[in-house]
Design an enzyme around this catalytic site. Structure first.
Site, PDB file in Angstrom:
ATOM      1  N   SER A  61      36.970  46.081  48.814  1.00 38.43           N
ATOM      2  CA  SER A  61      35.977  45.037  48.888  1.00 38.43           C
ATOM      3  C   SER A  61      36.372  44.522  48.774  1.00 38.43           C
ATOM      4  O   SER A  61      37.222  43.336  48.101  1.00 38.43           O
ATOM      5  CB  SER A  61      34.752  45.936  47.904  1.00 38.43           C
ATOM      6  OG  SER A  61      34.306  44.716  47.671  1.00 38.43           O
ATOM      7  N   LYS A  62      35.770  43.137  50.079  1.00 37.66           N
ATOM      8  CA  LYS A  62      35.677  41.834  50.031  1.00 37.66           C
ATOM      9  C   LYS A  62      35.431  41.418  49.207  1.00 37.66           C
ATOM     10  O   LYS A  62      35.798  40.348  48.476  1.00 37.66           O
ATOM     11  CB  LYS A  62      34.694  40.993  51.686  1.00 37.66           C
ATOM     12  CG  LYS A  62      34.658  41.371  52.275  1.00 37.66           C
ATOM     13  CD  LYS A  62      33.801  41.697  53.590  1.00 37.66           C
ATOM     14  CE  LYS A  62      34.436  41.798  55.027  1.00 37.66           C
ATOM     15  NZ  LYS A  62      33.514  41.038  55.769  1.00 37.66           N
ATOM     16  N   ARG A  63      34.794  41.935  47.733  1.00 38.43           N
ATOM     17  CA  ARG A  63      34.010  41.273  46.278  1.00 38.43           C
ATOM     18  C   ARG A  63      34.814  41.219  45.395  1.00 38.43           C
ATOM     19  O   ARG A  63      34.943  40.640  44.703  1.00 38.43           O
ATOM     20  CB  ARG A  63      32.720  41.368  46.153  1.00 38.43           C
ATOM     21  CG  ARG A  63      31.615  41.124  47.510  1.00 38.43           C
ATOM     22  CD  ARG A  63      30.300  41.814  46.560  1.00 38.43           C
ATOM     23  NE  ARG A  63      28.880  42.214  47.345  1.00 38.43           N
ATOM     24  CZ  ARG A  63      28.382  42.307  48.443  1.00 38.43           C
ATOM     25  NH1 ARG A  63      28.871  43.237  48.390  1.00 38.43           N
ATOM     26  NH2 ARG A  63      27.466  41.670  49.370  1.00 38.43           N
ATOM     27  N   ARG A  64      36.255  42.131  45.410  1.00 38.19           N
ATOM     28  CA  ARG A  64      36.766  42.728  44.374  1.00 38.19           C
ATOM     29  C   ARG A  64      38.276  42.157  44.924  1.00 38.19           C
ATOM     30  O   ARG A  64      38.829  42.058  44.079  1.00 38.19           O
ATOM     31  CB  ARG A  64      36.385  44.009  43.989  1.00 38.19           C
ATOM     32  CG  ARG A  64      37.543  44.393  42.723  1.00 38.19           C
ATOM     33  CD  ARG A  64      37.493  45.983  43.070  1.00 38.19           C
ATOM     34  NE  ARG A  64      37.029  47.112  43.564  1.00 38.19           N
ATOM     35  CZ  ARG A  64      36.416  47.525  44.745  1.00 38.19           C
ATOM     36  NH1 ARG A  64      35.089  47.699  44.184  1.00 38.19           N
ATOM     37  NH2 ARG A  64      36.861  48.045  45.192  1.00 38.19           N
TER      38      ARG A  64
END
Length: 469
Positions: A234-237
Protein backbone atom coordinates in the site's frame (compact mmCIF):
# COMPACT_ATOMS: atom_id res chain seq x y z
CA UNK A 1 -1.60 -11.54 -35.87
CA UNK A 2 0.82 -9.13 -34.25
CA UNK A 3 0.87 -9.40 -30.47
CA UNK A 4 0.04 -6.07 -28.83
CA UNK A 5 0.21 -5.59 -25.06
CA UNK A 6 -0.27 -2.47 -23.01
CA UNK A 7 0.75 -0.96 -19.72
CA UNK A 8 -1.86 1.51 -18.50
CA UNK A 9 -0.86 3.43 -15.35
CA UNK A 10 -2.70 6.41 -13.87
CA UNK A 11 -0.73 9.64 -13.28
CA UNK A 12 -1.96 10.07 -9.72
CA UNK A 13 1.18 9.51 -7.67
CA UNK A 14 4.62 7.98 -7.51
CA UNK A 15 5.38 4.94 -9.67
CA UNK A 16 4.47 1.75 -7.77
CA UNK A 17 6.96 -1.15 -7.76
CA UNK A 18 4.08 -3.50 -8.55
CA UNK A 19 3.35 -1.43 -11.64
CA UNK A 20 7.00 -1.60 -12.61
CA UNK A 21 6.84 -5.40 -12.34
CA UNK A 22 3.78 -5.50 -14.65
CA UNK A 23 5.43 -3.14 -17.13
CA UNK A 24 8.51 -5.34 -17.33
CA UNK A 25 6.45 -8.48 -17.83
CA UNK A 26 4.43 -6.88 -20.63
CA UNK A 27 7.57 -5.48 -22.25
CA UNK A 28 9.44 -8.79 -22.20
CA UNK A 29 6.41 -10.72 -23.48
CA UNK A 30 6.04 -8.31 -26.40
CA UNK A 31 9.74 -8.67 -27.28
CA UNK A 32 9.56 -12.45 -27.12
CA UNK A 33 6.57 -12.51 -29.47
CA UNK A 34 7.95 -9.93 -31.86
CA UNK A 35 5.05 -7.74 -30.81
CA UNK A 36 4.37 -4.21 -29.65
CA UNK A 37 4.39 -2.73 -26.14
CA UNK A 38 1.91 0.14 -25.80
CA UNK A 39 2.01 2.75 -23.06
CA UNK A 40 -1.42 4.23 -22.30
CA UNK A 41 -1.76 6.83 -19.56
CA UNK A 42 -5.20 6.59 -17.98
CA UNK A 43 -5.61 10.26 -17.15
CA UNK A 44 -9.38 10.63 -16.84
CA UNK A 45 -9.27 11.36 -13.08
CA UNK A 46 -8.78 15.08 -13.65
CA UNK A 47 -8.96 15.94 -9.96
CA UNK A 48 -5.92 13.78 -9.10
CA UNK A 49 -3.86 13.86 -12.30
CA UNK A 50 -0.77 16.04 -12.52
CA UNK A 51 1.56 16.52 -15.51
CA UNK A 52 4.58 15.80 -13.30
CA UNK A 53 3.18 12.37 -12.48
CA UNK A 54 2.98 11.57 -16.19
CA UNK A 55 6.58 12.64 -16.66
CA UNK A 56 7.42 10.56 -13.59
CA UNK A 57 5.98 7.47 -15.29
CA UNK A 58 8.10 8.07 -18.38
CA UNK A 59 11.31 8.68 -16.43
CA UNK A 60 10.68 5.66 -14.17
CA UNK A 61 10.25 3.43 -17.22
CA UNK A 62 13.44 4.89 -18.67
CA UNK A 63 15.31 4.12 -15.47
CA UNK A 64 14.04 0.56 -15.20
CA UNK A 65 15.22 -0.11 -18.75
CA UNK A 66 12.10 0.42 -20.86
CA UNK A 67 13.46 3.12 -23.16
CA UNK A 68 11.11 5.51 -24.95
CA UNK A 69 12.09 4.24 -28.38
CA UNK A 70 11.03 0.68 -27.49
CA UNK A 71 7.29 1.26 -27.09
CA UNK A 72 4.33 2.83 -28.80
CA UNK A 73 2.83 5.89 -27.13
CA UNK A 74 2.25 7.33 -24.70
CA UNK A 75 -1.43 7.55 -25.55
CA UNK A 76 -3.79 9.35 -23.20
CA UNK A 77 -7.15 7.89 -22.28
CA UNK A 78 -8.74 11.34 -22.16
CA UNK A 79 -8.19 11.66 -25.91
CA UNK A 80 -10.61 8.78 -26.55
CA UNK A 81 -13.64 10.19 -24.72
CA UNK A 82 -15.58 10.29 -27.99
CA UNK A 83 -15.00 6.59 -28.62
CA UNK A 84 -16.08 5.78 -25.06
CA UNK A 85 -19.38 7.66 -25.42
CA UNK A 86 -20.00 6.15 -28.85
CA UNK A 87 -19.57 2.64 -27.47
CA UNK A 88 -21.99 3.39 -24.64
CA UNK A 89 -24.50 4.62 -27.22
CA UNK A 90 -24.14 1.44 -29.30
CA UNK A 91 -24.77 -0.72 -26.27
CA UNK A 92 -27.91 1.28 -25.41
CA UNK A 93 -29.21 1.18 -28.98
CA UNK A 94 -28.69 -2.60 -29.11
CA UNK A 95 -30.65 -3.11 -25.90
CA UNK A 96 -27.55 -4.28 -24.03
CA UNK A 97 -27.72 -1.32 -21.63
CA UNK A 98 -30.46 0.75 -19.98
CA UNK A 99 -30.80 3.96 -18.03
CA UNK A 100 -31.27 3.96 -14.28
CA UNK A 101 -32.21 6.78 -11.89
CA UNK A 102 -31.80 4.79 -8.67
CA UNK A 103 -29.80 6.34 -5.89
CA UNK A 104 -27.62 4.24 -3.63
CA UNK A 105 -29.95 5.00 -0.75
CA UNK A 106 -32.98 3.82 -2.71
CA UNK A 107 -31.29 0.51 -3.58
CA UNK A 108 -30.32 0.00 0.05
CA UNK A 109 -33.85 0.73 1.17
CA UNK A 110 -35.30 -1.85 -1.22
CA UNK A 111 -32.74 -4.57 -0.49
CA UNK A 112 -32.43 -3.85 3.22
CA UNK A 113 -28.65 -4.04 2.98
CA UNK A 114 -25.83 -1.71 2.10
CA UNK A 115 -23.76 -4.68 0.95
CA UNK A 116 -26.13 -6.23 -1.59
CA UNK A 117 -25.58 -5.23 -5.20
CA UNK A 118 -27.96 -3.50 -7.56
CA UNK A 119 -31.37 -5.19 -7.69
CA UNK A 120 -32.27 -4.51 -11.34
CA UNK A 121 -35.14 -2.16 -10.46
CA UNK A 122 -34.84 -0.08 -13.66
CA UNK A 123 -34.14 -2.98 -16.00
CA UNK A 124 -37.55 -2.94 -17.65
CA UNK A 125 -38.73 0.58 -16.91
CA UNK A 126 -37.63 1.84 -20.32
CA UNK A 127 -36.22 5.11 -19.03
CA UNK A 128 -34.83 7.37 -21.75
CA UNK A 129 -31.54 9.23 -21.35
CA UNK A 130 -31.78 12.04 -18.86
CA UNK A 131 -29.84 14.17 -16.46
CA UNK A 132 -28.58 12.18 -13.49
CA UNK A 133 -29.44 8.83 -15.07
CA UNK A 134 -26.63 6.29 -15.16
CA UNK A 135 -26.28 3.76 -17.96
CA UNK A 136 -26.17 0.15 -16.75
CA UNK A 137 -25.08 -2.91 -18.69
CA UNK A 138 -27.75 -5.61 -18.96
CA UNK A 139 -25.95 -8.70 -17.65
CA UNK A 140 -27.25 -12.02 -19.05
CA UNK A 141 -29.62 -13.79 -16.67
CA UNK A 142 -28.25 -17.24 -17.41
CA UNK A 143 -25.04 -18.99 -18.33
CA UNK A 144 -21.45 -18.39 -17.31
CA UNK A 145 -18.57 -16.22 -18.36
CA UNK A 146 -15.31 -18.14 -18.72
CA UNK A 147 -12.10 -16.13 -18.49
CA UNK A 148 -9.22 -17.85 -20.28
CA UNK A 149 -6.18 -16.84 -18.25
CA UNK A 150 -2.60 -17.88 -19.04
CA UNK A 151 -1.74 -17.93 -15.33
CA UNK A 152 -5.00 -18.94 -13.61
CA UNK A 153 -6.52 -21.38 -16.03
CA UNK A 154 -10.20 -20.78 -16.74
CA UNK A 155 -11.94 -18.99 -13.86
CA UNK A 156 -15.68 -19.31 -14.39
CA UNK A 157 -18.27 -16.79 -13.22
CA UNK A 158 -22.04 -17.30 -13.05
CA UNK A 159 -23.71 -14.45 -14.91
CA UNK A 160 -26.63 -14.32 -12.48
CA UNK A 161 -24.19 -13.33 -9.73
CA UNK A 162 -22.90 -10.35 -11.74
CA UNK A 163 -25.06 -7.29 -11.12
CA UNK A 164 -26.12 -4.91 -13.86
CA UNK A 165 -23.10 -2.66 -13.54
CA UNK A 166 -22.78 1.00 -14.44
CA UNK A 167 -20.89 1.79 -17.65
CA UNK A 168 -21.60 5.53 -17.82
CA UNK A 169 -22.27 7.98 -15.01
CA UNK A 170 -25.21 10.32 -14.68
CA UNK A 171 -23.28 13.06 -16.50
CA UNK A 172 -22.61 10.72 -19.43
CA UNK A 173 -18.95 10.10 -18.69
CA UNK A 174 -17.94 6.43 -19.11
CA UNK A 175 -16.56 4.56 -16.09
CA UNK A 176 -13.26 2.70 -16.00
CA UNK A 177 -14.72 -0.65 -17.05
CA UNK A 178 -16.04 0.62 -20.36
CA UNK A 179 -13.23 3.07 -21.10
CA UNK A 180 -10.64 0.39 -20.50
CA UNK A 181 -12.35 -2.05 -22.87
CA UNK A 182 -12.87 0.52 -25.62
CA UNK A 183 -9.25 1.69 -25.38
CA UNK A 184 -8.00 -1.88 -25.70
CA UNK A 185 -10.24 -2.43 -28.72
CA UNK A 186 -9.17 0.83 -30.34
CA UNK A 187 -5.50 0.04 -29.84
CA UNK A 188 -5.78 -3.56 -31.01
CA UNK A 189 -4.60 -5.08 -27.72
CA UNK A 190 -4.35 -8.86 -28.02
CA UNK A 191 -3.07 -9.75 -24.54
CA UNK A 192 -3.91 -8.05 -21.24
CA UNK A 193 -1.23 -8.75 -18.63
CA UNK A 194 -2.09 -7.03 -15.38
CA UNK A 195 -2.32 -7.40 -11.61
CA UNK A 196 -4.55 -9.96 -9.92
CA UNK A 197 -6.62 -7.19 -8.31
CA UNK A 198 -8.29 -6.62 -11.69
CA UNK A 199 -9.51 -10.22 -11.98
CA UNK A 200 -12.94 -9.52 -10.39
CA UNK A 201 -13.55 -6.90 -13.12
CA UNK A 202 -12.60 -9.26 -15.92
CA UNK A 203 -15.92 -11.10 -16.42
CA UNK A 204 -17.67 -7.73 -16.68
CA UNK A 205 -15.14 -6.50 -19.21
CA UNK A 206 -15.35 -9.71 -21.17
CA UNK A 207 -19.13 -9.33 -21.34
CA UNK A 208 -18.56 -5.83 -22.76
CA UNK A 209 -16.15 -7.18 -25.39
CA UNK A 210 -18.74 -9.77 -26.41
CA UNK A 211 -21.58 -7.22 -26.48
CA UNK A 212 -19.52 -4.89 -28.68
CA UNK A 213 -18.87 -7.77 -31.10
CA UNK A 214 -15.12 -8.05 -30.64
CA UNK A 215 -13.15 -11.11 -29.56
CA UNK A 216 -11.75 -10.58 -26.03
CA UNK A 217 -7.99 -10.51 -25.50
CA UNK A 218 -5.98 -13.26 -23.88
CA UNK A 219 -5.88 -12.55 -20.15
CA UNK A 220 -3.00 -13.03 -17.72
CA UNK A 221 -3.41 -11.88 -14.13
CA UNK A 222 -0.09 -11.81 -12.30
CA UNK A 223 0.02 -12.32 -8.52
CA UNK A 224 -0.57 -9.49 -6.10
CA UNK A 225 2.58 -8.13 -4.42
CA UNK A 226 2.46 -8.27 -0.60
CA UNK A 227 4.55 -7.08 2.35
CA UNK A 228 6.07 -9.17 5.14
CA UNK A 229 2.66 -9.40 6.84
CA UNK A 230 1.22 -10.74 3.59
CA UNK A 231 -0.80 -7.58 3.11
CA UNK A 232 -1.10 -6.04 -0.34
CA UNK A 233 1.56 -3.37 -0.77
CA UNK A 234 0.00 0.00 0.00
CA UNK A 235 1.20 3.50 -0.83
CA UNK A 236 -0.09 4.65 2.56
CA UNK A 237 1.70 1.98 4.57
CA UNK A 238 4.63 0.55 2.62
CA UNK A 239 7.64 1.83 0.74
CA UNK A 240 6.40 1.25 -2.79
CA UNK A 241 7.60 4.20 -4.91
CA UNK A 242 10.13 3.13 -7.52
CA UNK A 243 11.57 6.65 -7.43
CA UNK A 244 12.32 6.29 -3.71
CA UNK A 245 14.44 3.20 -4.36
CA UNK A 246 16.17 4.91 -7.27
CA UNK A 247 17.01 7.96 -5.16
CA UNK A 248 18.25 5.79 -2.29
CA UNK A 249 20.79 4.26 -4.62
CA UNK A 250 19.34 1.00 -5.89
CA UNK A 251 20.71 0.04 -9.29
CA UNK A 252 18.19 -0.34 -12.09
CA UNK A 253 19.68 -3.71 -13.05
CA UNK A 254 19.24 -5.05 -9.52
CA UNK A 255 15.71 -3.70 -9.22
CA UNK A 256 14.46 -5.17 -12.50
CA UNK A 257 16.12 -8.52 -11.76
CA UNK A 258 14.40 -8.63 -8.37
CA UNK A 259 11.01 -7.47 -9.65
CA UNK A 260 10.98 -10.25 -12.22
CA UNK A 261 11.38 -12.80 -9.43
CA UNK A 262 8.07 -11.75 -7.87
CA UNK A 263 6.07 -14.77 -8.94
CA UNK A 264 8.58 -16.32 -11.34
CA UNK A 265 12.09 -17.80 -11.26
CA UNK A 266 14.74 -18.60 -13.89
CA UNK A 267 15.92 -22.14 -14.42
CA UNK A 268 18.30 -23.73 -11.96
CA UNK A 269 19.06 -22.78 -8.38
CA UNK A 270 19.82 -19.13 -9.07
CA UNK A 271 18.21 -15.74 -8.73
CA UNK A 272 20.80 -13.16 -9.74
CA UNK A 273 21.11 -13.70 -13.47
CA UNK A 274 21.95 -11.57 -16.53
CA UNK A 275 19.01 -9.70 -17.98
CA UNK A 276 19.50 -11.55 -21.25
CA UNK A 277 18.70 -14.80 -19.42
CA UNK A 278 15.49 -13.34 -18.00
CA UNK A 279 14.44 -12.07 -21.42
CA UNK A 280 15.02 -15.51 -22.90
CA UNK A 281 13.57 -17.70 -20.15
CA UNK A 282 10.57 -15.73 -18.83
CA UNK A 283 7.26 -17.42 -19.55
CA UNK A 284 3.88 -16.05 -18.52
CA UNK A 285 2.55 -19.58 -18.20
CA UNK A 286 5.20 -20.29 -15.55
CA UNK A 287 4.20 -17.39 -13.28
CA UNK A 288 3.02 -18.63 -9.89
CA UNK A 289 -0.48 -17.32 -9.09
CA UNK A 290 0.21 -17.14 -5.34
CA UNK A 291 0.89 -13.73 -3.73
CA UNK A 292 4.48 -12.55 -4.22
CA UNK A 293 6.41 -11.26 -1.18
CA UNK A 294 8.29 -8.02 -1.78
CA UNK A 295 11.22 -8.51 0.60
CA UNK A 296 13.11 -5.23 0.94
CA UNK A 297 15.94 -6.95 2.83
CA UNK A 298 16.41 -9.37 -0.02
CA UNK A 299 16.30 -6.54 -2.55
CA UNK A 300 18.98 -4.74 -0.56
CA UNK A 301 21.17 -7.84 -0.62
CA UNK A 302 20.60 -8.12 -4.37
CA UNK A 303 21.66 -4.55 -4.82
CA UNK A 304 24.83 -5.06 -2.81
CA UNK A 305 25.76 -7.95 -5.07
CA UNK A 306 25.19 -5.83 -8.15
CA UNK A 307 27.26 -2.98 -6.71
CA UNK A 308 30.17 -5.27 -5.93
CA UNK A 309 30.04 -6.68 -9.46
CA UNK A 310 30.50 -3.26 -11.09
CA UNK A 311 33.88 -2.37 -12.58
CA UNK A 312 35.43 0.25 -10.28
CA UNK A 313 35.15 3.03 -12.85
CA UNK A 314 31.44 2.30 -13.26
CA UNK A 315 31.02 2.31 -9.49
CA UNK A 316 32.73 5.71 -9.30
CA UNK A 317 30.41 7.04 -12.01
CA UNK A 318 27.31 5.58 -10.33
CA UNK A 319 28.18 7.35 -7.06
CA UNK A 320 28.46 10.80 -8.63
CA UNK A 321 24.85 11.94 -8.02
CA UNK A 322 25.30 11.36 -4.27
CA UNK A 323 28.75 12.94 -4.23
CA UNK A 324 27.66 16.04 -6.13
CA UNK A 325 23.93 16.32 -5.38
CA UNK A 326 22.57 16.18 -8.91
CA UNK A 327 19.08 15.49 -10.21
CA UNK A 328 16.72 14.44 -7.43
CA UNK A 329 19.54 13.61 -5.01
CA UNK A 330 20.07 15.87 -1.99
CA UNK A 331 23.40 17.75 -1.84
CA UNK A 332 26.13 16.06 0.25
CA UNK A 333 27.27 17.70 3.52
CA UNK A 334 30.46 19.11 1.99
CA UNK A 335 30.88 22.11 -0.31
CA UNK A 336 31.51 21.44 -4.01
CA UNK A 337 35.03 22.83 -3.78
CA UNK A 338 35.82 20.48 -0.89
CA UNK A 339 35.25 17.36 -2.97
CA UNK A 340 38.44 15.67 -4.16
CA UNK A 341 37.81 13.30 -7.05
CA UNK A 342 41.26 11.73 -6.76
CA UNK A 343 40.77 11.00 -3.07
CA UNK A 344 37.43 9.38 -3.77
CA UNK A 345 38.90 7.28 -6.57
CA UNK A 346 41.55 6.06 -4.14
CA UNK A 347 39.00 4.78 -1.59
CA UNK A 348 36.29 3.72 -4.06
CA UNK A 349 37.39 0.05 -4.21
CA UNK A 350 37.25 -0.09 -0.40
CA UNK A 351 33.80 1.50 -0.23
CA UNK A 352 32.42 -0.65 -3.03
CA UNK A 353 32.67 -3.80 -0.93
CA UNK A 354 30.91 -2.24 2.05
CA UNK A 355 27.76 -0.54 0.83
CA UNK A 356 24.44 -2.04 -0.22
CA UNK A 357 22.90 1.11 -1.69
CA UNK A 358 24.72 4.00 -3.34
CA UNK A 359 23.45 6.62 -0.87
CA UNK A 360 25.57 4.92 1.80
CA UNK A 361 28.65 6.24 0.06
CA UNK A 362 28.20 9.66 1.70
CA UNK A 363 28.63 8.65 5.38
CA UNK A 364 31.44 6.32 4.38
CA UNK A 365 33.59 9.00 2.75
CA UNK A 366 32.44 12.33 4.21
CA UNK A 367 35.48 12.47 6.51
CA UNK A 368 37.67 12.94 3.42
CA UNK A 369 35.93 16.10 2.29
CA UNK A 370 34.65 17.85 5.41
CA UNK A 371 36.91 20.40 7.08
CA UNK A 372 36.22 18.61 10.36
CA UNK A 373 34.73 15.16 10.88
CA UNK A 374 31.06 14.89 11.73
CA UNK A 375 31.25 13.31 15.18
CA UNK A 376 28.70 10.71 16.19
CA UNK A 377 28.37 11.46 19.90
CA UNK A 378 27.34 7.91 20.74
CA UNK A 379 30.44 6.65 18.95
CA UNK A 380 32.58 9.20 20.80
CA UNK A 381 31.24 8.08 24.17
CA UNK A 382 31.91 4.45 23.31
CA UNK A 383 35.46 4.95 22.06
CA UNK A 384 36.83 7.74 24.26
CA UNK A 385 36.99 5.89 27.56
CA UNK A 386 39.74 5.85 30.18
CA UNK A 387 43.13 5.62 28.52
CA UNK A 388 41.98 7.19 25.23
CA UNK A 389 43.87 10.44 25.86
CA UNK A 390 47.12 8.61 26.47
CA UNK A 391 46.62 6.46 23.39
CA UNK A 392 45.93 9.49 21.19
CA UNK A 393 49.07 11.20 22.49
CA UNK A 394 51.12 8.13 21.61
CA UNK A 395 49.48 7.83 18.19
CA UNK A 396 50.28 11.47 17.41
CA UNK A 397 53.89 10.95 18.46
CA UNK A 398 54.24 7.75 16.44
CA UNK A 399 52.60 9.15 13.32
CA UNK A 400 54.58 12.39 13.50
CA UNK A 401 57.80 10.39 13.42
CA UNK A 402 56.83 8.24 10.44
CA UNK A 403 59.05 8.56 7.41
CA UNK A 404 56.63 6.82 5.07
CA UNK A 405 52.91 7.68 5.22
CA UNK A 406 51.39 4.45 3.98
CA UNK A 407 48.75 2.07 5.30
CA UNK A 408 51.19 -0.62 6.43
CA UNK A 409 53.37 1.83 8.38
CA UNK A 410 50.30 3.43 9.96
CA UNK A 411 49.00 0.03 11.01
CA UNK A 412 52.28 -1.24 12.49
CA UNK A 413 52.77 2.01 14.42
CA UNK A 414 49.35 1.80 16.05
CA UNK A 415 49.82 -1.91 16.73
CA UNK A 416 52.95 -1.05 18.68
CA UNK A 417 51.17 1.75 20.56
CA UNK A 418 48.38 -0.64 21.51
CA UNK A 419 50.71 -3.45 22.51
CA UNK A 420 52.57 -1.15 24.93
CA UNK A 421 49.21 -0.59 26.65
CA UNK A 422 48.05 -4.18 26.55
CA UNK A 423 45.54 -3.52 23.76
CA UNK A 424 44.89 -5.48 20.61
CA UNK A 425 44.71 -3.50 17.40
CA UNK A 426 40.90 -3.50 17.35
CA UNK A 427 40.77 -1.73 20.71
CA UNK A 428 43.66 0.58 19.94
CA UNK A 429 42.23 1.86 16.70
CA UNK A 430 38.75 2.75 18.04
CA UNK A 431 39.72 6.19 19.47
CA UNK A 432 41.77 6.96 16.36
CA UNK A 433 38.92 6.04 14.02
CA UNK A 434 36.39 8.19 15.88
CA UNK A 435 38.83 11.11 16.11
CA UNK A 436 39.52 11.03 12.38
CA UNK A 437 36.23 9.85 10.81
CA UNK A 438 33.67 10.60 13.54
CA UNK A 439 32.35 7.03 13.57
CA UNK A 440 33.17 3.62 15.01
CA UNK A 441 32.67 1.81 11.70
CA UNK A 442 33.62 2.64 8.15
CA UNK A 443 36.25 2.01 5.55
CA UNK A 444 39.51 0.26 6.48
CA UNK A 445 41.17 2.72 8.85
CA UNK A 446 44.79 2.73 7.72
CA UNK A 447 44.03 2.97 4.00
CA UNK A 448 41.69 5.87 4.92
CA UNK A 449 44.44 7.64 6.88
CA UNK A 450 46.82 7.20 3.98
CA UNK A 451 44.41 8.97 1.64
CA UNK A 452 43.47 11.63 4.19
CA UNK A 453 47.12 12.56 4.54
CA UNK A 454 49.56 13.25 7.36
CA UNK A 455 48.61 16.85 8.13
CA UNK A 456 44.83 16.37 8.30
CA UNK A 457 45.15 13.13 10.26
CA UNK A 458 47.42 14.68 12.89
CA UNK A 459 45.20 17.78 13.13
CA UNK A 460 42.16 15.65 13.90
CA UNK A 461 43.98 13.47 16.41
CA UNK A 462 45.21 16.56 18.27
CA UNK A 463 41.74 18.16 18.20
CA UNK A 464 40.23 15.01 19.69
CA UNK A 465 42.94 14.95 22.37
CA UNK A 466 42.15 18.54 23.36
CA UNK A 467 38.48 17.68 23.66
CA UNK A 468 39.41 15.03 26.24
CA UNK A 469 41.17 17.55 28.51
Amino acid sequence: MTVRVRFAPSPTGMFHVGGARSALQNWIFAKQQGGVFVLRVEDTDAARNKPEWTEGILSALDWIGIARDTYEGPYFQSAYAGEHRAAAGRLYDAGRAYYCDCTREAVQARTGSQYQGYDGFCRDRGLPPGEGRALRFRTPDEGTTVVVDLIRGEPTFENKLIEDFVIARGDGSPVFLLANVVDDMTMGITHVIRAEEHLPNTPKQQLLWDALGVKPPVWAHVPVVVNEKRQKLSKRRDKVALEAYRDEGYLAAAMRNYLMLLGWAPSGDREIVPWSVIEEEFRLTEVNPSPAFFDEKKLRAFNGEYIRALPVDEFVAACQPWLTGTGTIAPPPWLPEEFDADAFAAVAPLAQTRIAVLSEIVPNVDFLFLAEPSIDEAAWAKAMKEGAADLLDAAVAGYTALESWDAESLKSTLEAVGAERGLKLGKAQAPVRVAVTGRTVGLPLFESLEVLGRERTLTRLRAARLRLV
